[in-house]
Design a protein around this motif. Sequence first.
Motif: not given
Length: 565
Positions: A274-297
């Motif tokens: 679970l990523i908690v970040d008030d900046e949607p773009a930053v949360a989406a950025y970290h999300s992409l990195i993790l999803e690329n490694a097969g992690i569900k975000v």
Amino acid sequence: MSKQKTSLSEKMARLKDSFVSQLPERVSELEDALQQLSAPTDASNPALCTLHRHWHSLKGASRIFGFNELAKIASLAEAELQPLLESDNSPVDADWLVHQQDLVKKLVLHFASLDQRDGVHKSSFQVPFFEMGQINHHWQELGSPLIYVCDDETEQVEYLEYQLQCFGYRVRHFTDVDDFEQTVMQQQPDAIVMDVHFPQGKTAGTETLNRVNQRLGYQLPALVLSGMEHFEARLSAYRAGCRSYFTKPVKPLTLANALDKLVRKPETDPYQVLIVDDEPAVAAYHSLILENAGIKVRQVHDPAEVLNALREFTPDLILIDVYMPGCNGYELAGVIRQVPEYLGISIIYLSSETDPKKQLSAMEVGVEGFITKPVVPDELVAAVLLRAERMRALRGLMTRDSLTGLYNHTTTTEIISAILAQASRYNEPLVLAALDLDLFKQVNDNYGHQAGDQVLLALSHMLKNRLRHGDIVGRYGGEEFVILLRDTDIQAAHNLLDQLRREFSGIVFSAGSDTFSCSFSVGLSTFVNYSTLDELMHNADNALYQAKELGRNRVIACSGDQHGD
Ligand SMILES: Nc1nc2c(ncn2[C@@H]2O[C@H](COP(=O)(O)OP(=O)(O)OP(=O)(O)O)[C@@H](O)[C@H]2O)c(=O)[nH]1
């Protein structure tokens, strides 16, 4: 570049574009905050906090998207705010304000220069870090693992083949190394059992394996089963990538356990973050990195929504930004820690805070670590995987039986109850099986407790390998197991368990020079809408009792169900 990488870099470029398009808005937020500070008022601190948050988040996002000059300006401005924030309500002097306004102007100028360079944000966006290793999904094929056994001693191998099949493996037997090589180049198995000595040469088996590995360009999971004990044979096995070397005769369970290690599937359920970040773009950025490694975000942009999100999504780990409006990361971690069920979830701050003192005090609320933005993607993935793995391992200790690795009694009950509630809603056909080993006390008494443990291990091994991914298997008590077969009717369940019963009774166990076999009995009950786990268990137990009464080694469905013995 692969399709996935292209689409990732496209997504990243879109995020960057969105950051750039929001810059004017960020500038006006900074200007508003400075405007408030320039008005004579007693309460300058809230406005200072707001200003600090805007600079801080601009610094973080700029670094992430590679706008180093913007990040430098924001970082300078943030540093100037620090002493004022630390001294309670000290007045803001005019020079300081002018300097902050200058920094905003500098920001605007730099932004304008970026915009003039045509398409700069699109073309400059590089994502070389997405070249990191992709998850190997080779294991996740359906069905029992396929094993190639290459050995020219047909009789011994036929026996082994039969035994391995009882443990839930599909076996293909080769007596000739050339045949083996030809086939393996076309279809690779999940693991190989290779003999060393063949008519072609003293170490022809391991040499063939070595050659196959070289031709394929990677090492196939393999072990050696050989009649030879000498050093040369062992060395050739090692050179062919075999870390296990067994000499004949080998106990089928020993071999099955070694094969299990070779073909073991990684956690099939992806890790959840679970990523908690008030900046949607930053949360989406970290999300992409993790999803690329097969992690569900799952992303949450408002800290007040975190408890709601945790009711529906069970993360292995929570990544929290530190500076957020309304509730900062430290407070949010404290709130999460107030809920006993969430005490075990790892929390990590993901922030551009670099002050070690602050980082240390931030961890006092039971937070496990601090990852500083901008993150190196591989490092973020490694840090997250490490903690998520540990979290799963700890959870495993609490939920699994230590001998067999199956769910323990409590967890089996919890999981099955949850599935029943869901099945009621969707009318899913389910069958519950109560399985009990026959005359198991005699096994312990005659061959020792260790031999009894081997039987329990073999049975759980077979059940794990042969049941479908969504089915649930638990060790309910000493020699009692409970199985929930999903999306299955009573007839199909009866056929499957009867097949397993026959195969299991074919496994030959050994204790010293003695050999013995073992059987089990099963009682089945079908799920009817609104039936409870207690009712199902009761019916399955009655059927199991009948099976024992009728002479054991059989499968009986509860009398209310259509199918009898
Ligand atoms: N080796 C071993 N034995 C266990 C374990 N847990 C329970 N047992 C044994 O399982 C046996 C169960 O015996 P009983 O309940 O009399 O049943 P049974 O001999 O299987 O007879 P039926 O169920 O009537 O066929 C006992 O001897 C227990 O000690 C374990 O973890 N390891």
